[in-house]
Design a protein around this motif. Structure first.
Motif, PDB file in Angstrom:
ATOM      1  N   LEU A  51       0.832  -1.213   0.000  1.00  0.00           N
ATOM      2  CA  LEU A  51       0.000   0.000   0.000  1.00  0.00           C
ATOM      3  C   LEU A  51       0.863   1.257   0.000  1.00  0.00           C
ATOM      4  N   VAL A  71      -0.458  -4.300  -4.884  1.00  0.00           N
ATOM      5  CA  VAL A  71      -1.144  -4.906  -3.741  1.00  0.00           C
ATOM      6  C   VAL A  71      -1.855  -6.202  -4.117  1.00  0.00           C
ATOM      7  N   ARG A  72      -2.593  -6.137  -5.232  1.00  0.00           N
ATOM      8  CA  ARG A  72      -3.486  -7.261  -5.535  1.00  0.00           C
ATOM      9  C   ARG A  72      -2.739  -8.520  -5.922  1.00  0.00           C
ATOM     10  N   PHE A  80      -7.859  -3.734   8.837  1.00  0.00           N
ATOM     11  CA  PHE A  80      -7.685  -2.385   9.370  1.00  0.00           C
ATOM     12  C   PHE A  80      -8.240  -2.274  10.786  1.00  0.00           C
ATOM     13  N   PHE A  86     -17.392  -3.178   3.813  1.00  0.00           N
ATOM     14  CA  PHE A  86     -18.185  -2.445   2.832  1.00  0.00           C
ATOM     15  C   PHE A  86     -19.603  -2.331   3.371  1.00  0.00           C
ATOM     16  N   HIS A  88     -22.375  -1.108   2.355  1.00  0.00           N
ATOM     17  CA  HIS A  88     -23.575  -1.314   1.544  1.00  0.00           C
ATOM     18  C   HIS A  88     -23.759  -2.781   1.177  1.00  0.00           C
ATOM     19  N   PHE A  97     -16.512 -11.034  -1.395  1.00  0.00           N
ATOM     20  CA  PHE A  97     -15.983 -10.024  -2.328  1.00  0.00           C
ATOM     21  C   PHE A  97     -14.714 -10.466  -3.055  1.00  0.00           C
ATOM     22  N   VAL A 101     -14.490 -10.942  -7.297  1.00  0.00           N
ATOM     23  CA  VAL A 101     -13.763 -10.041  -8.196  1.00  0.00           C
ATOM     24  C   VAL A 101     -12.633 -10.762  -8.929  1.00  0.00           C
TER      25      VAL A 101
ATOM     26  N   ASP B 189      -9.509   3.410   3.351  1.00  0.00           N
ATOM     27  CA  ASP B 189      -9.487   2.041   3.876  1.00  0.00           C
ATOM     28  C   ASP B 189     -10.276   1.065   3.017  1.00  0.00           C
ATOM     29  N   ASP B 190     -11.497   1.460   2.626  1.00  0.00           N
ATOM     30  CA  ASP B 190     -12.344   0.562   1.840  1.00  0.00           C
ATOM     31  C   ASP B 190     -11.665   0.203   0.519  1.00  0.00           C
ATOM     32  N   GLU B 192      -8.470   0.366  -0.235  1.00  0.00           N
ATOM     33  CA  GLU B 192      -7.251  -0.421  -0.030  1.00  0.00           C
ATOM     34  C   GLU B 192      -7.590  -1.865   0.302  1.00  0.00           C
ATOM     35  N   THR B 193      -8.672  -2.046   1.075  1.00  0.00           N
ATOM     36  CA  THR B 193      -9.112  -3.405   1.362  1.00  0.00           C
ATOM     37  C   THR B 193      -9.482  -4.126   0.071  1.00  0.00           C
ATOM     38  N   ALA B 194     -10.263  -3.448  -0.778  1.00  0.00           N
ATOM     39  CA  ALA B 194     -10.697  -4.066  -2.030  1.00  0.00           C
ATOM     40  C   ALA B 194      -9.489  -4.472  -2.867  1.00  0.00           C
ATOM     41  N   LEU B 195      -8.490  -3.580  -2.944  1.00  0.00           N
ATOM     42  CA  LEU B 195      -7.296  -3.901  -3.724  1.00  0.00           C
ATOM     43  C   LEU B 195      -6.565  -5.103  -3.142  1.00  0.00           C
ATOM     44  N   SER B 196      -6.453  -5.136  -1.796  1.00  0.00           N
ATOM     45  CA  SER B 196      -5.724  -6.249  -1.183  1.00  0.00           C
ATOM     46  C   SER B 196      -6.490  -7.558  -1.375  1.00  0.00           C
ATOM     47  N   LEU B 197      -7.802  -7.472  -1.611  1.00  0.00           N
ATOM     48  CA  LEU B 197      -8.587  -8.676  -1.864  1.00  0.00           C
ATOM     49  C   LEU B 197      -8.525  -9.088  -3.337  1.00  0.00           C
ATOM     50  N   GLY B 198      -7.762  -8.343  -4.124  1.00  0.00           N
ATOM     51  CA  GLY B 198      -7.535  -8.745  -5.499  1.00  0.00           C
ATOM     52  C   GLY B 198      -8.390  -8.022  -6.519  1.00  0.00           C
ATOM     53  N   ALA B 199      -9.162  -7.004  -6.105  1.00  0.00           N
ATOM     54  CA  ALA B 199     -10.002  -6.290  -7.063  1.00  0.00           C
ATOM     55  C   ALA B 199      -9.133  -5.377  -7.925  1.00  0.00           C
ATOM     56  N   SER B 200      -9.552  -5.178  -9.180  1.00  0.00           N
ATOM     57  CA  SER B 200      -8.838  -4.240 -10.041  1.00  0.00           C
ATOM     58  C   SER B 200      -9.313  -2.831  -9.704  1.00  0.00           C
ATOM     59  N   GLN B 203     -12.958  -2.441 -10.701  1.00  0.00           N
ATOM     60  CA  GLN B 203     -13.855  -3.166  -9.788  1.00  0.00           C
ATOM     61  C   GLN B 203     -13.977  -2.421  -8.465  1.00  0.00           C
ATOM     62  N   PHE B 207     -17.670  -1.293  -7.406  1.00  0.00           N
ATOM     63  CA  PHE B 207     -18.318  -2.050  -6.325  1.00  0.00           C
ATOM     64  C   PHE B 207     -18.136  -1.422  -4.951  1.00  0.00           C
ATOM     65  N   VAL B 208     -17.117  -0.576  -4.794  1.00  0.00           N
ATOM     66  CA  VAL B 208     -16.842  -0.041  -3.459  1.00  0.00           C
ATOM     67  C   VAL B 208     -17.016   1.477  -3.397  1.00  0.00           C
TER      68      VAL B 208
END
Lengths: 351, 309
Positions: A51, A71-72, A80, A86, A88, A97, A101, B189-190, B192-200, B203, B207-208
């Motif tokens: 990050l 990161v991905r 955190f 998320f 929503h 999630f 993805v 945070d949201d 960065e979490t999505a990225l660490s979970l592999g989202a492009s 995405q 989605f976030v």
């Protein structure tokens, strides 16, 4: 997966957040980055996660240079302090999630995703929470969901940024235990950041103490607690009494006590003694002191002690004894007692 | 025990003393308060309420027939069509730009960030007429690009492209200004979490980020649209006032008014006023829905708790 850092530095403007960090995290370790706020521990964690990028130095994942991996691609689970769920999405959607993805070819089928989410929710003991929204859960429950979500993508490394910092003491304690068990069961490499020395001592098998962007000490919890390499580490890992070292006729003395070996002790050094290392005796020979306060804190009692020759502004000495001893010995405010040092460590002035 | 009593006594003293000193609201203050409320209300009625009433009463002063005729007039219909067309181009472009700019400003650190923020505010700071003149200087017959455009037979000034450009410029800040604080408050945070979970990146955005900002975005778009349809100054400079071709609704109103055709002018104006009222209604609806959503979650929470006990 093992992680290695080599000469990692990071600058924020003029402020050196990290200065030439070398660190090895063996695969399967549960490592705590411990330090006061602003010491760079979170930055270090974020660099491992990808990050942040370091200005200098390399990050290795299992021997491969991962410094520039996004990161991905690092396959790390990141949790955190404030959960970052998320809001929503339902709990189920949150956990799913990372699976949803995935690129079309790697994506598991709907049934597989559903089964995986269910087993993860069972793992964090929240299988009933699937259709709820994060806002309907308590802090501890949310943090467990965040963990389940991070685990969904089968990370080989789990990174946690002050994961229990926003929770109350009891929940924090439970979650620590639970994290330790989870780690032992699943065998991933975990690194977590904390400013709470109790948490680090309780959970981690290796503690890295950071101060001003540098590593002060790396070691097992017992090691850093019993043999701190610097006054900073000693002070940070628990309460201490600070006793200045005096020189009389070429011999180093603390209070009236003669420190047998005076070689290597520089002028201005200080002896650090933890409250439980200060023995209080109602009679006999020792360092005369007067009890100035008695505080009973659960299973233990703390005595504040006034000794002669201590400067006005200095904090009174503190000794820790069991409540049992307090009951037997009847220490009272104003009583004359004798002190003995059971253990002490001496550090040069600057540390 | 003794100490407790002493503490209790000082506590009581602490509590009672300010009570003696505390001023009770007196009759005189009430009159003052009433007066202030009346002044504020009077101001509202005089400057906002009355004009609205006047618009609609003038529009209908010669009856429904004239009203409908004024709106059904080919030039009026052309103006309405043009206004809708301009808004249909300007609002989506500002939507895309606004989201992109606020995403960049709120989630990333880069050189020239404060310059970008200032630039976004520029259309608010500059008079709309000046904004229009800028485009005349750039694309007009004697402007920088004028000769080249003439050579290639591209018309920007006194044509639809110029009107779209001027409107887009003037309504530039609405979406971005609305989203930047929302996005900054939500932090990274949201994402960065999505990225660490592999989202492009995409995405993560779809989605976030987008679900998190949807209400703020809708609000910004509503305001942007209202301004895009109502803009007069900048459009007036670049349009050329060609009836049936480059007249938007506000310009059409002005022309009718200058021709002493008050009923028709106010009829068209009433449409703009209606649009404004609808925007405000939409805005209030949004403000009402947002906390409503929150309360919805809370009451559901209460229900689950009841279910568990």
């Amino acid at each position: 997966m093992s992680i290695s850092l080599r000469g990692v530095s990071k600058q924020f403007g003029l402020f050196a957040a990290l200065d030439d960090i070398d660190l090895d995290v063996p695969g399967g370790a549960l490592l705590a980055l411990l330090g006061p706020s602003g010491c760079g521990k979170t930055t270090l964690l974020r660099i491992i996660a990808g990050l942040e990028t370091p200005e200098r130095g390399q990050v290795y994942f299992g021997g491969q240079d991962a410094t520039l991996w996004p990161v991905r691609e690092r396959k790390v689970g990141f949790v955190f302090q404030h959960y970052a769920l998320f809001r929503h999405m339902t709990v189920e959607e949150n956990v799913a999630f990372g699976l949803r993805v995935k690129p079309w070819r790697e994506r598991p089928s709907r049934t597989e995703i559903r089964n995986k989410v269910r087993s993860l929710l069972e793992l964090v003991q929240l299988d009933w929470a699937g259709p709820r929204f994060p806002a309907q859960l308590s802090g501890g429950q949310r943090q467990r969901i965040a963990l389940a979500r991070a685990l969904a993508v089968d990370p080989q490394v789990l990174l946690l940024d002050e994961p229990f910092g926003a929770l109350d003491t009891r929940v924090r304690h439970e979650l620590r235990r639970w994290l330790r068990r989870l780690h032992d069961e699943l065998h991933f490499t975990s690194v977590f950041v904390t400013h709470d020395q109790q948490e680090a001592l309780d959970v981690a098998d290796t503690i890295v103490v950071l101060n001003r962007g540098r590593i002060e000490q790396v070691g097992a919890p017992g090691e850093v607690f019993d043999a701190p390499v610097s006054g900073f580490v000693h002070r940070f890992l628990g309460e201490v009494n600070e006793l200045p070292v005096r020189f009389e006729q070429g011999r180093a003395r603390v209070g009236p006590l003669d420190l047998a070996a005076s070689e290597g002790i520089a002028p201005g050094s200080v002896a650090l003694v933890r409250p439980h290392e200060l023995e209080v005796l109602s009679e006999g020979a020792g360092w005369p002191a007067v009890v100035s306060a008695v505080r009973e804190i659960g299973a233990i009692a703390r005595l504040e002690l006034a000794v002669e020759g201590r400067a006005q502004g200095d904090a009174p000495l503190e000794a820790e004894i069991s409540r049992e001893r307090l009951a037997n010995e009847h220490f009272k405010v104003g009583q004359n007692v004798q002190l003995r040092l059971r253990r002490w460590r001496i550090y040069p002035a600057a540390a | 025990m003794n100490a407790a009593r002493v503490l209790g006594a000082t506590y009581a003293a602490d509590r009672t003393e300010p009570l003696h000193l505390r001023r009770r609201p007196r009759a005189g203050l009430n009159v003052m308060r009433l007066l202030l409320i009346l002044v504020a209300l009077g101001f509202l009625v005089l400057f906002i309420g009355m004009p609205l009433v006047v618009v609609f009463s003038q529009a209908l002063s010669k009856g429904w027939h004239t009203y409908v005729a004024a709106i059904a007039d080919p030039n009026a219909l052309a103006a309405i069509r043009l206004t809708v067309l301009v808004a249909a181009i300007a609002v989506p472009s500002n939507l895309v730009f606004g989201v992109a700019a606020s995403w960049a400003i709120a989630k990333f650190e880069f050189r020239g960030k404060s310059a970008l923020i200032t630039l976004i505010d520029l259309p608010f700071a500059v008079s709309p007429v000046i904004s229009g003149l800028i485009y005349v200087l750039l694309f007009g017959a004697s402007g920088w690009f004028g000769p080249w455009l003439m050579e290639h037979d591209i018309r920007i000034m006194f044509a639809v492209p110029g009107i779209v450009l001027a409107t887009t410029f003037v309504t530039f800040p609405f979406v971005a200004r609305e989203l930047i604080p929302v996005m900054q408050a939500q932090g990274k945070d949201d994402e960065e979490t999505a990225l660490s979970l592999g989202a492009s990146g995409w995405q993560t955005f779809w989605f976030v980020t987008l679900p998190n900002i949807r209400w703020g975005l809708l609000y910004g778009v509503l305001l942007c649209n209202a301004r895009a349809m109502g803009e007069f100054g900048a459009v007036s400079v670049v349009s050329g006032h060609i009836r049936g071709l480059t007249n938007t609704m506000p310009l059409h109103v002005e022309i009718l008014y200058n021709e002493y055709n008050y009923a028709a002018a106010f009829a068209v104006a009433s449409l703009l006023a209606l649009l404004a009222l609808m925007t405000l209604a939409g805005k209030s609806l949004l403000e009402w829905r947002r906390p409503e959503l929150k309360y919805g979650a809370l009451s559901a929470d209460r229900q689950t708790k009841r279910g568990m006990t």
